[in-house]
Design an enzyme around this catalytic site. Sequence first.
Site, short mmCIF file in Angstrom:
data_model
loop_
_atom_site.label_atom_id
_atom_site.label_comp_id
_atom_site.label_asym_id
_atom_site.label_seq_id
_atom_site.Cartn_x
_atom_site.Cartn_y
_atom_site.Cartn_z
N GLY B 5 1.09 -1.01 -0.02
CA GLY B 5 -0.05 -0.03 -0.01
C GLY B 5 0.91 1.42 0.04
O GLY B 5 2.03 1.36 0.67
N VAL B 8 -1.89 7.38 1.90
CA VAL B 8 -1.45 8.41 2.75
C VAL B 8 -0.56 8.18 3.67
O VAL B 8 0.43 8.65 3.96
CB VAL B 8 -2.85 9.01 3.55
CG1 VAL B 8 -2.38 10.17 4.48
CG2 VAL B 8 -3.93 9.43 2.53
N GLY B 10 1.33 5.05 3.70
CA GLY B 10 2.40 4.43 3.06
C GLY B 10 3.55 5.55 2.65
O GLY B 10 4.55 5.45 2.92
N GLY B 129 -3.86 6.09 16.23
CA GLY B 129 -2.51 6.44 15.53
C GLY B 129 -1.35 6.59 16.28
O GLY B 129 -0.69 5.81 16.65
N ILE B 131 -0.48 7.73 19.03
CA ILE B 131 -0.28 7.87 20.45
C ILE B 131 0.23 6.32 20.76
O ILE B 131 -0.42 5.34 20.66
CB ILE B 131 -1.80 7.84 21.19
CG1 ILE B 131 -2.47 9.19 20.82
CG2 ILE B 131 -1.61 7.79 22.77
CD1 ILE B 131 -3.83 9.36 21.44
N GLY B 182 -12.10 17.51 5.66
CA GLY B 182 -11.24 16.23 5.42
C GLY B 182 -11.02 15.40 6.62
O GLY B 182 -10.65 14.37 6.58
N ASP B 196 -15.46 1.95 13.41
CA ASP B 196 -14.01 2.10 13.44
C ASP B 196 -13.88 2.32 15.18
O ASP B 196 -12.66 1.30 15.47
CB ASP B 196 -13.82 3.57 13.06
CG ASP B 196 -12.30 4.04 13.23
OD1 ASP B 196 -11.26 3.53 12.63
OD2 ASP B 196 -12.11 4.73 14.23
N LYS B 200 -11.35 -0.79 17.25
CA LYS B 200 -10.31 -0.30 18.23
C LYS B 200 -10.75 -0.82 19.62
O LYS B 200 -9.62 -1.32 20.61
CB LYS B 200 -10.05 1.07 18.13
CG LYS B 200 -9.45 1.55 16.84
CD LYS B 200 -9.56 3.21 16.61
CE LYS B 200 -9.10 3.69 15.60
NZ LYS B 200 -9.69 5.02 15.11
#
Lengths: 424, 424
Positions: B5, B8, B10, B129, B131, B182, B196, B200
């Site tokens: 991949g 964004v 990668g 992400g 953290i 975005g 999502d 997690k």
Amino acid sequence: MALLGCGVVGSQVIRLMHEQAGDLAARIGAPLELAGVAVRRLGRKRDVEIAPELFTTDAEALVTRDDIDIVVEVIGGIEPARSLIVAALAGGKSVVTANKALLAEDGASLYEAARRGNGDLYFEASVAGAIPLLRPLRESLAGDHVKRVLGIVNGTTNYILDKMDTTGGSFTDALEEAQTLGYAEADPTADIEGFDAAAKAAILAGLAYHSRVTAAEVHREGITEITATDVASAKDMGYVIKLLAICARSDDGRSFGVRVHPAMIPRSHPLAGVREAYNAVFVEAESAGQLMFYGKGAGGAPTASAVLGDLVAVARNRLAGTRGPDESTYADLAVHPMGETVTRCHVALDVADKPGVLARVAELFAKHDVSIQTVRQEGHGDDAQLVIVTHRATDAALSATMEGLRELDIVRAVASLMRVEGDD
Amino acid sequence: MALLGCGVVGSQVIRLMHEQAGDLAARIGAPLELAGVAVRRLGRKRDVEIAPELFTTDAEALVTRDDIDIVVEVIGGIEPARSLIVAALAGGKSVVTANKALLAEDGASLYEAARRGNGDLYFEASVAGAIPLLRPLRESLAGDHVKRVLGIVNGTTNYILDKMDTTGGSFTDALEEAQTLGYAEADPTADIEGFDAAAKAAILAGLAYHSRVTAAEVHREGITEITATDVASAKDMGYVIKLLAICARSDDGRSFGVRVHPAMIPRSHPLAGVREAYNAVFVEAESAGQLMFYGKGAGGAPTASAVLGDLVAVARNRLAGTRGPDESTYADLAVHPMGETVTRCHVALDVADKPGVLARVAELFAKHDVSIQTVRQEGHGDDAQLVIVTHRATDAALSATMEGLRELDIVRAVASLMRVEGDD
């Protein structure tokens, strides 16, 4: 494993090892056995039940016993802790320690002994107690560049400053209250003069910048000079005063500064909300951005939690026949002197109330190349005050400016002087 | 190493590998070499410069190449990611992935493949992400017992709820703004419906309780039903609404609950100050006490920072001929159904304004064994409202109470209903 020291932290380590024996064994893959506890005096009453035959006053013999492969050191201080740890590591054992003073004074010797003995040296509990901080810095951020670390790493001083902020009281009153509640020791010097925070700052800077740092290289100022007026004045401006441990890379990336001093931070900053004796460390990394780690920085059980986490890790490593991450000092960056540190200042000047005062003060700032961000004139006559916040400048230029201000005839006194952090 | 991949995340991984090649080599003890990048289509413009011969569309061939020992997967989704990761692991390679959906659906297969191939499976980037969170949970807290995890682990929904709280606007307006900026995707379902966050939550619960958890076992409610009135009402009471991922051990320690739903938390709670698209996870452990981890939960560079931290770790492990911590599921606790979860409720009822209403409502609560903490009567006539906050009760009892309330003739409508967390 052997335990050196059986005080507040040591007895909690033993209690948790008993209570969680099954879990620890499952997580490690083998049971943890307590083979001996070195104490200064036998026969003392302990907070935890231990078979009396485990106690010994001969720590030297304990750390070199063949049947022991992990040593946990929670005595604190430089000696005999250093000799014992070095002896244990030299004998091929792994060591878990919470000893920030020793690590910040002579971490190099310990790492060296660990390398030679092929054992582990883990010390998560040495900075910010229970907060997982060193492992994230050493490992999670191993693919990133740390720009800056801003930390509240001393619970005693944070408790005192928080009290002063909440009650409007004096430093002395807040210190007394902290002592009554057990947050400050009878001799509070190590905390209030910033020695404890400086040791932690040295450890953090070393890990963040892959360089060797000792406590002696940390610029250190305590909180004893902070007045209720300073606190109130900060509050008026939307700031709060915290004792910060700051590690910051220079703009060119070739050196870094390490310092401990009180500073004003904006109330909107995540560190501003850290109350009472809590600790928190704010890390700014190039790719990760802003991170914060928050929790209890001291206390028996929280510190023991960090010690046990390390204990599980080194025990697993031994079973796997491997070692955790070694000292990383490849970057070998220099610590730059405080004068080269770039910071900002808030200063309140008692001035003569006559025309031209501001012009002369401004001229002095300009002479030292310090530009002013805001200036506010307050009061009249004998109460006239100029409150100035500067832009970023080197600490040397700021100090020279303050020196010059004190010599100006129109300045009656520098009523308050405080660095400003966390709003750039 | 090979990269699967090149979107964004990668492309940021590649950029950072180039820029920090020297540092990474020093930290690992050997240089990292990018040996291939699997993409869906060749010839596409990329955000980063890569030698064209490194690209391939044949990911299957890439992950089994003999000269590759580490595979980084940043494709996302279940297939082909799962087959590729399993193939890589089966071939003895180590894998770093950010794929929360896959880990939460079928982590067991991946771990199993890693064990058989004797390689590493690291996935710090999959939750929150940048953290550092999974490493602390897996390693730093390995000597502690996690009681509860309360996390803001989805940046999109936090941005939306924060906007609603700040502006007083509607869900739709806030979602549109998030899409424009975005922060939300064109099809925002995975975020706003809590999918999502549920993935997690499953990963966090598995690590926290040393048990296996899949996303399907997570009770999940999204934020689409939240109105400006709910937000305003929470605000009035000193609360803020957040979408929380909650993992909580039962009182007897034999099971745990995992859920994602919006909840009211007190404004004084450390999570209340988490603004915009930031993430934060609050962990309560028996010995460590309260901990919080805060930072950026998404974005190319932050996620790449977490990926690179893992990459350094697995590369070091390979050089040392060892593996990182394995899956830990020894506790094998059951996930209890939502009905057994103990929580509290805030409910606003539109009621008839006549004597005896409160008595009948209170009687219904009592019948279901739900005790009331506070009740407030507001307005008159057609505007009469009862605002009730309950004490802790099982979700089943709370649901039955709400069911009963809807059937009471004196209750015209349940105007607002929200669980309350973080103030016990």
